[in-house]
Scaffold this motif. Structure first.
Motif, PDB file in Angstrom:
ATOM      1  N   GLU A   1       0.830  -1.211   0.000  1.00 49.48           N
ATOM      2  CA  GLU A   1       0.000   0.000   0.000  1.00 49.48           C
ATOM      3  C   GLU A   1       0.863   1.259   0.000  1.00 49.48           C
ATOM      4  OE1 GLU A   1      -3.504   2.093   2.714  1.00 49.48           O
ATOM      5  OE2 GLU A   1      -2.820   0.063   3.158  1.00 49.48           O
TER       6      GLU A   1
ATOM      7  N   GLN B   1       2.271   1.727  -3.406  1.00 48.85           N
ATOM      8  CA  GLN B   1       1.236   2.202  -4.320  1.00 48.85           C
ATOM      9  C   GLN B   1       1.029   3.704  -4.154  1.00 48.85           C
ATOM     10  OE1 GLN B   1      -0.200  -0.002  -6.505  1.00 48.85           O
ATOM     11  NE2 GLN B   1      -1.123   1.765  -7.524  1.00 48.85           N
ATOM     12  N   ARG B   2       0.975   4.161  -2.908  1.00 53.00           N
ATOM     13  CA  ARG B   2       0.786   5.590  -2.656  1.00 53.00           C
ATOM     14  C   ARG B   2       1.947   6.413  -3.205  1.00 53.00           C
ATOM     15  NH1 ARG B   2      -1.030   5.613   3.731  1.00 53.00           N
ATOM     16  NH2 ARG B   2      -3.061   4.561   3.474  1.00 53.00           N
TER      17      ARG B   2
END
Length: 708
Positions: free
Chosen positions: A363, A366-367
């Protein structure tokens, strides 16, 4: 196979740009100067260690640098990928102080010389082989081979003749016994002249090259005296470059030129990279275990950054406990900025929370816009702590090993990885070079500003001296007393001495005032925080230097007065002119020039002695001479005050040269891109033509079969 189809003009443009970056200097402590120095060093490292070597040798092996934080398990990972302990892993930090590069034996020549990481000396390690005699043999760095032969002088690399041969080379003339008597001569590099001969690198300062021939015996690299360090390698029938220094060990490779190594007698401050070879590693792939990017040792941090700049693939290793730390994320953001080929390894993940930790890390990636980056997870195992063999199970690293092997051996994947990293670095120059040029412009502006303060102070000093000379301030004190006595049979030399001393004092006071004014202006300017105005200027000796110049002026004035007096004697009759002494004329002339309104009678007396026309000409020439020496005295002191700025070497045109070099590079890159697109279009057109031809041929064959 060519991973990058690049024209020589693009490489030339990059080389020019590299030289411009190397010439840039940022010595003044301006805001952003430290960042500019770091950016310059990083750019040079990337251009020297990766971009230019990669473009020149697109067929070179893929270099994957394993980097990460302290204790992330980098060395254990490298050992596990190779299948044996090549890099020291342990609980003490930092463990990896000397970077370790591992490659297949067939790829050794790509890393033996200064093609990549030219600033690092090579330390060579024999190939590990479980059975039989090795193709390599290492000397012990003491001028002896492992077979007991002895050599004399600086140690150089030795080429192996037969399996098991090789050893520490000798400078000068050395004799080595073992497998037959062999003699080695070290002149400007070692050489072999017949089957069964062994060539060694020449020892001592000034040795240059060794030559390897194609008879199975080899030449060592250069053996430089006094700790000159470097590796040497040459293929069959080629040259062996950059051999070892004093005290270095040598490694010979059968059928190839020997390679020298840095050893105990080399420069202790020289950074080194240890080279290992292993056949378990696929050809076309090299692994480099780098020091910690967050090491407490600044030298290790800097070296880690340089090594990463040399990578085709960045393999960033972090742990379940530290995956959110700032340091690895700074590295990740840098990789994204340069669009390099990046792989992440999440190491030491406890089984119970593996899914949760892996998901959180994904995550975060991804950010950050890095969701596409290949990500590998390694569970927490006893071997992760650095105990036991230091090797993880093969299954734990199988996925990463397969990815690296595929990209190294698949031409398309290998080309894409190297091309993307090189293109990303080149593209980043569009934003990095203008910032560097801006910092260069700020440096130049600050240097001009500081120089302007000194120039302004000395211009005011020159005005003061001219005004006080015109006002007759020199004719005061002892000089004025001697002038009053001069009409009463006073001595001319005493008057000249007093005037000389007075002029020296006037100049000294003016220089001191200028120095104080300039120093005060520099104290208010942050750019001068690390520049000393007085230390290099030698302000304490200003009075002595000015006294020397004034005495030279006096001698020239006396010579001028003697010349005019002699001409007056020759051209005029009369007892008055014939009795005039040159010292008298010089004293009157000096008084007239330096006394101002206080010495009006000096010019009248000079006219009475020499005649009005001669006196007028003498005063005019004397005034020009005085102005010349006053200017020379003040200019000399001003240049001394500007010397600290001159030593900073802030080139006037470094901003323009950086921008111009970038412009040329962008033009060549655009031209190359368009050419590659045209090549692809042409290839596509030819492919379609071939397909149509094949279809037409197949149709013709079908018609023939039907008609038959």
């Amino acid at each position: 196979m060519a991973t990058l189809d690049v024209r020589p003009r693009l490489i030339d443009a990059l080389s020019v740009l590299r030289d411009r970056v190397d010439a840039a200097r940022f010595p003044l402590p301006l805001r952003g100067a430290a960042r500019a120095r770091r950016n310059r060093a990083e750019l040079l490292a990337q251009l020297d260690d990766y971009v230019i070597p990669r473009l020149r040798s697109p067929q070179a092996p893929l270099l994957a640098v394993i980097g990460g934080s302290t204790g992330a398990g980098k060395s254990t990972l490298v050992n596990s990928l190779v299948g044996r302990r090549v890099s020291e892993a342990g609980v003490l930090r930092p463990t990896t102080r000397t970077p370790v590069l591992v490659c297949h034996p067939d790829d050794l020549h790509w890393f033996a010389g200064p093609r990549v990481l030219p600033q690092l000396a090579r330390v060579w390690v024999p190939e590990q082989d479980d059975g039989g005699e090795s193709e390599y043999a290492a000397g012990d760095g003491l001028g002896r081979s492992e077979y007991g032969g002895h050599g004399v002088g600086g140690v150089g690399g030795v080429g192996g003749v037969t399996p098991g041969d090789g050893g520490g080379g000798a400078g000068g003339h050395g004799v080595r016994m073992g497998h037959g008597s062999r003699t080695a001569h070290g002149f400007d590099g070692g050489h072999g002249s017949g089957p069964g001969q062994e060539a060694r690198g020449g020892g001592g300062l000034g040795s240059t090259y060794g030559y390897g021939y194609d008879h199975g015996y080899e030449a060592g690299g250069r053996a430089g005296g006094g700790g000159a360090v470097g590796g040497g390698y040459g293929a069959d029938g080629g040259e062996a470059y950059d051999g070892a220094g004093d005290g270095a060990s040598g490694v010979g490779l059968k059928g190839r030129a020997g390679v020298g190594a840095a050893g105990g007698g080399g420069d202790p401050g020289m950074l080194t990279v240890r080279i290992e070879t292993d056949r378990a590693l696929p050809s076309g792939l090299a692994l480099l275990d780098a020091p910690d990017i967050d090491s407490l040792v600044a030298r290790n941090r800097e070296l880690a950054a340089e090594l990463i700049c040399a990578a085709d693939v960045w393999v960033l290793v972090t742990t379940a406990a530290r995956y959110a730390d700032a340091v690895p994320w700074h590295l990740l953001r840098t990789a994204k900025e340069y669009d390099v080929t990046l792989v992440t390894v999440l190491d030491r993940v406890p089984h119970q929370i593996a899914t949760d930790i892996s998901g959180r890390y994904a995550e975060l990636l991804q950010r950050a816009g890095l969701g596409h980056v290949p990500r590998f997870t390694i569970p927490e195992l006893p071997e992760s702590a650095g105990g036991g063999s230091g090797l993880l199970p093969a299954t734990a690293v199988a996925a990463l090993r397969d990815w690296l092997q595929r990209h190294a051996q698949d031409p398309v994947a290998r080309s894409a990885a190297a091309d993307r990293t090189a293109a990303g670095v080149i593209a980043s120059l569009r934003s990095r070079l203008p910032a560097l040029a801006g910092a260069a412009a700020a440096q130049h502006a600050a240097a001009l500003r500081l120089a302007g303060r000194v120039e302004e102070a000395y211009e005011r000093a020159a005005d003061r001296v001219r005004q006080e000379v015109a006002a007759g301030e020199v004719l005061s004190g002892d000089a004025r007393a001697h002038w009053r006595d001069h009409g009463l049979d006073g001595r001319s030399d005493e008057l000249l001495d007093a005037l000389t001393h007075g002029l020296t004092s006037l100049l000294t006071c003016a220089v001191q005032e200028a120095d104080e004014r300039a120093a005060e202006a520099w104290r208010r300017d942050p750019a001068a925080a690390e520049v000393s105005l007085s230390a290099a200027a030698g302000a304490a000796g200003a009075g002595g230097r000015l006294g020397v110049i004034v005495r030279r002026w006096r001698r020239c004035l006396e010579e001028l007065a003697e010349e005019e007096t002699r001409e007056a004697r020759a051209g005029q009759a009369g007892e008055r002119v014939g009795s005039v002494e040159p010292e008298e004329s010089a004293a009157l002339l000096a008084t007239a020039l330096l006394g101002g309104r206080r010495a009006r009678t000096a010019g009248e007396n000079l006219a009475d002695l020499l005649g009005a026309q001669t006196a007028l000409r003498l005063c005019d020439r004397g005034a020009r001479l005085l102005a010349t020496y006053l200017e020379r005295a003040l200019d000399g002191e001003r240049e001394r005050r500007l010397a600290p700025l001159d030593q900073l070497t802030v080139p006037l045109d470094q901003q323009a040269e950086l921008i111009a070099a970038l412009s040329v590079l962008q033009r060549e890159r655009q031209t190359e891109t368009e050419r590659q697109k045209g090549t692809k279009r042409q290839a596509g057109t030819e492919k379609r033509k071939r397909m149509r031809s094949e279809e037409e041929r197949e149709m013709a064959m079908e018609k023939e079969e039907v008609s038959g």
